[in-house]
Design a protein around this motif. Structure first.
Motif, mmCIF file in Angstrom:
data_model
loop_
_atom_site.group_PDB
_atom_site.id
_atom_site.type_symbol
_atom_site.label_atom_id
_atom_site.label_comp_id
_atom_site.label_asym_id
_atom_site.label_seq_id
_atom_site.Cartn_x
_atom_site.Cartn_y
_atom_site.Cartn_z
ATOM 1 N N ARG A 140 0.824 -1.205 0.000
ATOM 2 C CA ARG A 140 0.000 0.000 0.000
ATOM 3 C C ARG A 140 0.855 1.250 0.000
ATOM 4 N NH1 ARG A 140 1.096 -2.979 3.910
ATOM 5 N NH2 ARG A 140 0.984 -2.450 6.105
ATOM 6 N N LYS A 141 0.216 2.355 -0.374
ATOM 7 C CA LYS A 141 0.919 3.641 -0.475
ATOM 8 C C LYS A 141 0.201 4.660 0.405
ATOM 9 C CE LYS A 141 2.349 5.075 -4.681
ATOM 10 N NZ LYS A 141 2.266 5.781 -5.983
ATOM 11 N N TYR A 142 0.965 5.431 1.168
ATOM 12 C CA TYR A 142 0.384 6.414 2.093
ATOM 13 C C TYR A 142 1.061 7.768 1.968
ATOM 14 C CZ TYR A 142 -1.727 2.592 4.867
ATOM 15 O OH TYR A 142 -2.466 1.511 5.302
ATOM 16 N N VAL A 144 2.206 10.512 4.533
ATOM 17 C CA VAL A 144 2.509 10.369 5.968
ATOM 18 C C VAL A 144 3.073 11.663 6.540
ATOM 19 C CG1 VAL A 144 3.842 9.046 7.685
ATOM 20 C CG2 VAL A 144 3.095 7.932 5.574
ATOM 21 N N PHE A 178 -7.931 7.856 7.223
ATOM 22 C CA PHE A 178 -6.606 7.916 7.843
ATOM 23 C C PHE A 178 -6.441 6.807 8.881
ATOM 24 C CE2 PHE A 178 -8.863 9.941 11.315
ATOM 25 C CZ PHE A 178 -8.099 9.654 12.441
ATOM 26 N N MET A 198 -1.374 8.653 8.736
ATOM 27 C CA MET A 198 -1.140 8.064 7.422
ATOM 28 C C MET A 198 -2.456 8.022 6.636
ATOM 29 S SD MET A 198 1.177 4.896 8.876
ATOM 30 C CE MET A 198 1.846 4.385 7.306
ATOM 31 N N ILE A 199 -2.448 8.569 5.430
ATOM 32 C CA ILE A 199 -3.652 8.585 4.595
ATOM 33 C C ILE A 199 -3.350 7.813 3.315
ATOM 34 C CG2 ILE A 199 -5.227 10.060 3.254
ATOM 35 C CD1 ILE A 199 -4.913 12.198 5.400
ATOM 36 N N PRO A 200 -4.165 6.771 3.006
ATOM 37 C CA PRO A 200 -3.887 5.983 1.799
ATOM 38 C C PRO A 200 -4.124 6.778 0.516
ATOM 39 C CG PRO A 200 -5.937 5.247 2.827
ATOM 40 C CD PRO A 200 -5.351 6.300 3.729
#
Length: 202
Positions: A140-142, A144, A178, A198-200
């Motif tokens: 996954r990608k966040y 941050v 988040f 952290m927000i995807p």
């Protein structure tokens, strides 16, 4: 003593910094395995962190691990929490605290990421407490943002608002809610605590 001053001496997840932006980073995380519990804080006397003890017992923090082997599992950081809404069902009522149909309650999901040696959910020992679920998290990608101090609700809410607006300004597509990542035990002095919102993103 080091833990009081924020020294992080446990395994933390590996990630790649894809982009460093003004005030935040975009990170890519590889797949991982997590132990998680979802609960209504009222089950733990309105303590939002009530699930911590249940997960800690699963890995054996307090003595004999509450898993079927039983196998002691090393603690990692961070502890991850996310909030959601639970809609009580009308029939059957599956929630312990009852409540009418369609009534919304806030739930908390807390995760311990398991050490990297556990590649798949079935590699991890099965919990003896049915509230604990072993879940595989895909890559996954966040976006941050890292901050120190106590991660109280108002501080977290401010960080989420700012990060959301920065990500949107910079053209990133947000793909979910988040999560809050906390790296230190509660007895670490606040100025030495490491926290991340952290927000995807896509």
């Amino acid at each position: 003593m080091g833990m009081v001053f924020g020294k992080i001496s446990v395994e933390t997840p590996k990630y790649t910094v894809v982009k460093s932006c003004d005030g935040y980073e975009i990170r890519e995380y590889p797949p991982s395995v997590a132990a998680e519990i979802t609960y209504d804080p009222s089950e733990f006397k309105d303590n939002k962190d009530g699930g911590f003890t249940v997960l800690a017992k699963y890995i054996g923090v307090f003595g004999k691990p509450e898993n079927q082997k039983p196998e002691k599992i090393a603690m990692t950081a961070p502890v991850i929490t996310k909030e959601g809404e639970k809609i009580a069902m009308t029939a059957p009522v599956v929630t312990k605290e009852g409540g009418g149909g369609g009534e919304k309650k806030k739930t908390v999901t807390m995760q311990f990421l398991l050490p990297e040696m556990y590649k798949k959910a079935e590699d991890a020992p099965r919990p003896t407490d049915e509230r604990v679920v072993i879940r595989e998290e895909g890559g996954r990608k966040y976006g941050v943002v890292t901050f120190s101090g106590t991660a109280g609700e108002s501080v977290v809410s401010e960080k989420v608002k700012k990060l959301t607006s920065d990500l949107e300004r910079d053209g990133f597509k947000i793909t979910g809610d988040f999560i809050l990542a906390r790296y230190n035990p509660p007895w670490t002095l606040p100025p030495f605590k490491t926290n991340e919102v952290m927000i995807p993103v896509e």
